[in-house]
Design a protein around this motif. Sequence first.
Motif, short mmCIF file in Angstrom:
data_model
loop_
_atom_site.label_atom_id
_atom_site.label_comp_id
_atom_site.label_asym_id
_atom_site.label_seq_id
_atom_site.Cartn_x
_atom_site.Cartn_y
_atom_site.Cartn_z
N ALA A 67 0.82 -1.20 0.00
CA ALA A 67 0.00 0.00 0.00
C ALA A 67 0.86 1.25 0.00
CB ALA A 67 -0.92 0.02 1.23
N ILE A 68 1.24 1.76 -1.17
CA ILE A 68 2.23 2.82 -1.23
C ILE A 68 1.80 4.03 -2.03
CG2 ILE A 68 4.14 1.21 -0.96
CD1 ILE A 68 4.57 1.33 -3.92
N ALA A 69 0.69 3.98 -2.74
CA ALA A 69 0.34 5.08 -3.63
C ALA A 69 -0.10 6.31 -2.85
CB ALA A 69 -0.78 4.65 -4.57
N ASP A 70 0.43 7.50 -3.23
CA ASP A 70 -0.06 8.75 -2.67
C ASP A 70 -1.38 9.09 -3.34
OD1 ASP A 70 2.99 10.65 -2.04
OD2 ASP A 70 2.05 8.99 -1.00
N SER A 71 -1.39 9.12 -4.65
CA SER A 71 -2.61 9.41 -5.39
C SER A 71 -2.38 9.07 -6.85
CB SER A 71 -3.00 10.88 -5.25
OG SER A 71 -1.99 11.72 -5.77
N GLY A 72 -3.44 8.62 -7.52
CA GLY A 72 -3.37 8.40 -8.94
C GLY A 72 -2.58 7.17 -9.33
N ASP A 81 3.64 -4.47 -9.91
CA ASP A 81 2.22 -4.38 -9.59
C ASP A 81 1.70 -2.97 -9.87
OD1 ASP A 81 -0.31 -5.08 -8.68
OD2 ASP A 81 0.18 -4.59 -6.60
N GLY A 82 1.78 -2.56 -11.11
CA GLY A 82 1.21 -1.28 -11.50
C GLY A 82 2.09 -0.10 -11.17
N THR A 83 1.44 1.05 -11.03
CA THR A 83 2.16 2.30 -10.83
C THR A 83 1.57 3.06 -9.64
OG1 THR A 83 0.68 3.51 -12.33
CG2 THR A 83 2.65 2.48 -13.29
N ALA A 84 2.27 4.09 -9.22
CA ALA A 84 1.83 4.94 -8.11
C ALA A 84 2.41 6.33 -8.30
CB ALA A 84 2.30 4.34 -6.79
N GLN A 85 1.99 7.25 -7.48
CA GLN A 85 2.57 8.59 -7.46
C GLN A 85 3.01 8.90 -6.04
OE1 GLN A 85 0.39 12.46 -8.32
NE2 GLN A 85 1.45 12.12 -10.27
N GLY A 113 4.70 13.52 -5.56
CA GLY A 113 4.48 14.21 -6.82
C GLY A 113 5.20 13.62 -8.01
N ARG A 114 5.81 12.44 -7.84
CA ARG A 114 6.56 11.83 -8.93
C ARG A 114 5.93 10.48 -9.30
NH1 ARG A 114 11.31 14.30 -10.14
NH2 ARG A 114 12.01 12.43 -11.23
N ASP A 115 5.97 10.17 -10.61
CA ASP A 115 5.43 8.92 -11.09
C ASP A 115 6.39 7.78 -10.79
OD1 ASP A 115 3.34 10.38 -12.06
OD2 ASP A 115 4.03 10.40 -14.15
N ALA A 116 5.83 6.65 -10.36
CA ALA A 116 6.67 5.53 -9.94
C ALA A 116 6.04 4.19 -10.30
CB ALA A 116 6.91 5.60 -8.43
N TYR A 117 6.89 3.19 -10.47
CA TYR A 117 6.46 1.80 -10.61
C TYR A 117 6.43 1.16 -9.23
CZ TYR A 117 7.65 2.22 -15.61
OH TYR A 117 7.72 2.59 -16.93
N LYS A 118 5.63 0.11 -9.07
CA LYS A 118 5.58 -0.63 -7.81
C LYS A 118 6.19 -2.02 -8.00
CE LYS A 118 1.12 -0.24 -7.17
NZ LYS A 118 -0.20 -0.34 -6.48
N ILE A 176 8.24 -1.74 -3.33
CA ILE A 176 9.12 -0.58 -3.45
C ILE A 176 8.59 0.32 -4.56
CG2 ILE A 176 11.49 0.20 -3.81
CD1 ILE A 176 12.35 -2.74 -3.19
N ALA A 177 8.32 1.58 -4.25
CA ALA A 177 7.93 2.54 -5.27
C ALA A 177 9.21 3.11 -5.89
CB ALA A 177 7.10 3.66 -4.66
N VAL A 178 9.37 2.88 -7.22
CA VAL A 178 10.60 3.24 -7.91
C VAL A 178 10.33 4.39 -8.88
CG1 VAL A 178 12.50 2.38 -9.33
CG2 VAL A 178 11.30 0.82 -7.76
N ASP A 179 11.04 5.49 -8.71
CA ASP A 179 10.89 6.64 -9.60
C ASP A 179 11.16 6.23 -11.04
OD1 ASP A 179 10.63 9.67 -9.83
OD2 ASP A 179 12.57 9.34 -10.78
N HIS A 180 10.20 6.50 -11.94
CA HIS A 180 10.33 5.98 -13.30
C HIS A 180 11.43 6.67 -14.09
CE1 HIS A 180 8.35 9.56 -14.90
NE2 HIS A 180 8.53 9.10 -16.12
N GLU A 181 11.84 7.89 -13.67
CA GLU A 181 12.89 8.61 -14.40
C GLU A 181 14.28 8.24 -13.91
OE1 GLU A 181 12.31 12.77 -14.33
OE2 GLU A 181 10.53 12.75 -15.61
N THR A 182 14.48 8.22 -12.60
CA THR A 182 15.82 8.05 -12.03
C THR A 182 16.12 6.65 -11.52
OG1 THR A 182 15.14 8.67 -9.80
CG2 THR A 182 15.74 10.47 -11.30
N GLY A 183 15.08 5.83 -11.31
CA GLY A 183 15.28 4.52 -10.70
C GLY A 183 15.47 4.59 -9.20
N MET A 184 15.28 5.75 -8.62
CA MET A 184 15.46 5.95 -7.17
C MET A 184 14.23 5.45 -6.41
SD MET A 184 17.26 7.63 -4.70
CE MET A 184 16.92 8.31 -3.06
#
Length: 404
Positions: free
Chosen positions: A47-52, A208-212, A215-220, A237-245
């Motif tokens: 359960a990691i999504a902030d929104s969207g 398992d999908g994506t999360a925000q 304010g940054r888009d991330a993979y789960k 782990i929510a992983v920033d889609h741009e940086t991999g962080m």
Amino acid sequence: MAPYESDDTTTAAGPEEPGTGRRRAARYVVPVTVMGVAAATIGLVPAIADSGDPDLPKITAEQLVQKIAESDVDRLSGTVKITTDLGLPDLGGLEDGIVSGAAGRGEGGSSADPSSKLTELASGTHTLRVATDGPERQKVSLLEDAAEYSLIHNGKDVWGYDSASNEVYHATVDETAGKPEHQPPATPKDFAEEALKSVDDTTSVTVDGTAQVAGRDAYKLVLEPRQSGSTVGAISIAVDHETGMPLKFTLTPASGGAAVVDVGFTKVSFDRPAASTFDFTPPKGAEVTEDGELDHGREHSGKPENAPKSEEDLAKGLDGLKMLGEGWNSVATFDTGGAGLPAGEAGGDLGGFLGSLGDQVKGEFGSGTVFSTRLVNALITEDGKVYVGTVTKDALVKAANQGK
């Protein structure tokens, strides 16, 4: 590396690298306080999504793990919220004294010593401000109601400052050694890297999908035990889609309920922090303690002569540590060399008190007491052996019988 379960990618586990056993042990072995209660471990849950749910390009689990591994973010600043709820027994405030005493506070100690101050992160909800500028400069500030504690690494200097007591801790480190050992895991990346080291063929790894997050888009990325009997539910782990962080992780045990550990950025910037962020000069009138001046020993503590004199002595004792079982059902065992925890009348008032904190168990190994948190269980036998793991009480008894 463990199998990755995604739409089109599967890889088999490779040969175990040197030191993997010790890393695996580090995941399961936890310090036992003087009251005999097993403390903490770290994990994550979905359960990691902030929104969207941002629409991002498709990625496999293997590719996402590789993206994390290749992430080269070494400059950032932001705010991190950490919530920890291990479900430790209520000792009526006594645990505060235990923690501070175990950390070396008291005569010869300092409230600015990181080893004592940052134990506060083991329970409750805390807000941290973090900043990093390469391996030679990091800063972590623990924000409190009317005070702030900061730990600053700038080149060869490590400073700890407790504004509540106006005390300062100072140590020097090798400038080429990177982040000093005093620095605690304070960002999702720190925890995610440790979790991924523990992945093996007993682990299911999926996207398992994506999360925000912040304010940054991330993979789960989700890790789940394949075995039954573990107290771990899942790791996400929510992983920033741009940086991999890694931006966020949370932990809920297999038994459900509120998260055991929830760590994530609420704000984050990958711009270079101002150089002044890492500057520190002891305030006027502050009491400054050098690391070498701290009394980490127990010569005058009134402890029994055969008690461990320092954390180093305890660590040496763990050289005899053995692992029973595999994967998420691994149980670490070691011999304290002591007499264990006497129960009942033989233990007197202390034995009765300790017994009230745990469950008395018996088996082929003899008898002992199981101390439980919401994630980690520890069995301490009457002859001084300890069995620790993120497994159920029955699994600990079974391991003790096998290790007899």
